[in-house]
Design an enzyme around this catalytic site. Structure first.
Site, short mmCIF file in Angstrom:
data_model
loop_
_atom_site.label_atom_id
_atom_site.label_comp_id
_atom_site.label_asym_id
_atom_site.label_seq_id
_atom_site.Cartn_x
_atom_site.Cartn_y
_atom_site.Cartn_z
N LYS A 51 0.83 -1.20 0.00
CA LYS A 51 0.00 0.00 0.00
C LYS A 51 0.87 1.26 0.00
O LYS A 51 0.58 2.23 -0.70
CB LYS A 51 -0.94 -0.02 1.22
CG LYS A 51 -2.05 -1.04 1.07
CD LYS A 51 -2.77 -1.36 2.36
CE LYS A 51 -3.74 -2.54 2.12
NZ LYS A 51 -4.37 -3.05 3.34
N GLN A 95 -4.89 -2.07 9.44
CA GLN A 95 -4.63 -3.34 8.78
C GLN A 95 -5.22 -4.49 9.60
O GLN A 95 -4.94 -4.62 10.79
CB GLN A 95 -3.11 -3.53 8.59
CG GLN A 95 -2.73 -4.79 7.82
CD GLN A 95 -3.27 -4.80 6.39
OE1 GLN A 95 -3.20 -3.81 5.67
NE2 GLN A 95 -3.85 -5.92 5.98
N ASP A 118 -11.41 2.13 3.69
CA ASP A 118 -11.69 0.71 3.43
C ASP A 118 -13.17 0.46 3.16
O ASP A 118 -13.55 -0.59 2.66
CB ASP A 118 -11.29 -0.14 4.65
CG ASP A 118 -9.99 -0.89 4.41
OD1 ASP A 118 -9.63 -1.08 3.23
OD2 ASP A 118 -9.35 -1.29 5.41
#
Ligand code: NDP
Length: 283
Positions: A51, A95, A118
């Site tokens: 990322k 994460q 997200d």
């Protein structure tokens, strides 16, 4: 025909790089994504590195906050509250998975909805199911983008999604439904799975079982999207949930692993970060 997520995501990133440069000129700063990594699970570390690399390629400012696996939930929530309040942070990504003593549910709900890149925040999930504007979860968004770019007609067609997780199976089923496909969702309790999958004109597989869906479970000419990221128990190499060798002789379109859905997920994360930035600046 192979739908290459690697190529499509490279094109998306090139376009986004130009967009981010223009945003930087217009607003005096570029979008800023903060990734919080708790613990040192090797898979998570490699995702976070990927990322950060994508952010660099697109010109998005990125910060990774790393904390040890024994960090308390209170500390994680405190960091998130700080990031929520920071005007210079546009996107927050925690994460997953988190260490077991930390509630993922509480942590995700603590992220400010407007910084939830997200698309996992309960308000974003609700908005998706109510067809209201929202940040779409990255993997389902990337899958729809691939289908669209490949020119796959969805309206009125039979789509089967194998897997019903909150992050892939369910939202991808909803997006296919919104595109007017006729959607079936299969899972571990589905009886006669092969009969169900053979009925699919569009088959999306997200189960986390190496090469589980074989060519005999796919109808001639189906479009096959393989979301799985697994280690092949025999070779130790990365493989999908679909047995590429036997499936590719039946499918009209198929995505490879690696180089399929994975890079698209990351490209869509970049898009979501830019969207969050724009929403803040343009409201
Ligand atoms: P989960 O483990 O959360 O969900 C798996 C789903 O698959 C469940 O709904 C489960 O059914 C179903 N399932 C499991 N075994 C079978 C079976 N034998 N037959 C039918 N259905 C089955 O997984 P995720 O959705 O998070 O991830 C799925 C895969 O996709 C993983 O390999 C993951 O690494 C990968 N992934 C890839 C991403 C990418 O960007 N490429 C992003 C996210 C995930 P039930 O509900 O009944 O238990």
């Amino acid at each position: 025909m192979i739908i290459s997520g690697k190529e499509l995501s490279a094109r998306m990133k090139a376009d986004m790089a130009a967009e981010v440069a223009a945003l930087g000129t217009k607003y005096g700063r570029v979008p800023h994504l903060v990734v919080l990594l708790v613990g040192d699970d090797p898979g998570s570390v490699s995702y976070v590195t990927g990322k950060a690399k994508a952010c660099d390629a697109v010109g998005i400012r990125n910060t990774t906050i790393r904390r040890p696996a024994d960090t308390t939930e209170e500390e994680v929530l405190r960091i998130i509250a700080e990031l929520n309040a920071d005007e210079g942070v546009d996107g927050i990504l925690v994460q997953l998975p988190l260490p077991r003593h930390i509630s993922e549910e509480r942590v995700i709900a603590a992220i400010g909805r407007e910084k939830d890149v997200d698309g996992f925040h309960p308000l974003n999930v609700a908005a998706l199911w109510m067809k209201q504007p929202c940040t779409l979860p990255c993997t389902p968004k990337g899958i729809l983008r691939m289908l669209h770019t490949a020119g796959v007609e969805l309206e009125g067609r039979r789509a089967v999604v194998v897997g019903r997780s909150n992050i892939v199976g369910l939202p991808v089923a909803k997006l296919l439904l919104d595109a007017n496909a006729t959607v079936t969702v299969a899972h571990s309790r589905t009886r006669g799975l092969a009969d169900v999958t053979r009925g699919a004109e569009i088959l999306v597989v997200a189960i986390g079982r190496p090469r589980f869906i074989t060519g005999d479970m796919i109808s001639e000419g189906a479009v096959v999207i393989d979301v799985g990221v697994n280690r092949d128990p025999e070779t130790g190499r990365l493989c999908g949930d679909v047995d590429f060798e036997t499936a590719s002789s039946k499918a009209s379109y198929i995505t490879p692993v690696p180089g399929g859905v994975g890079p698209m997920t990351i490209a869509c994360l970049m898009e979501n970060t830019i969207e969050c930035f724009r929403r803040k600046k343009e409201r």
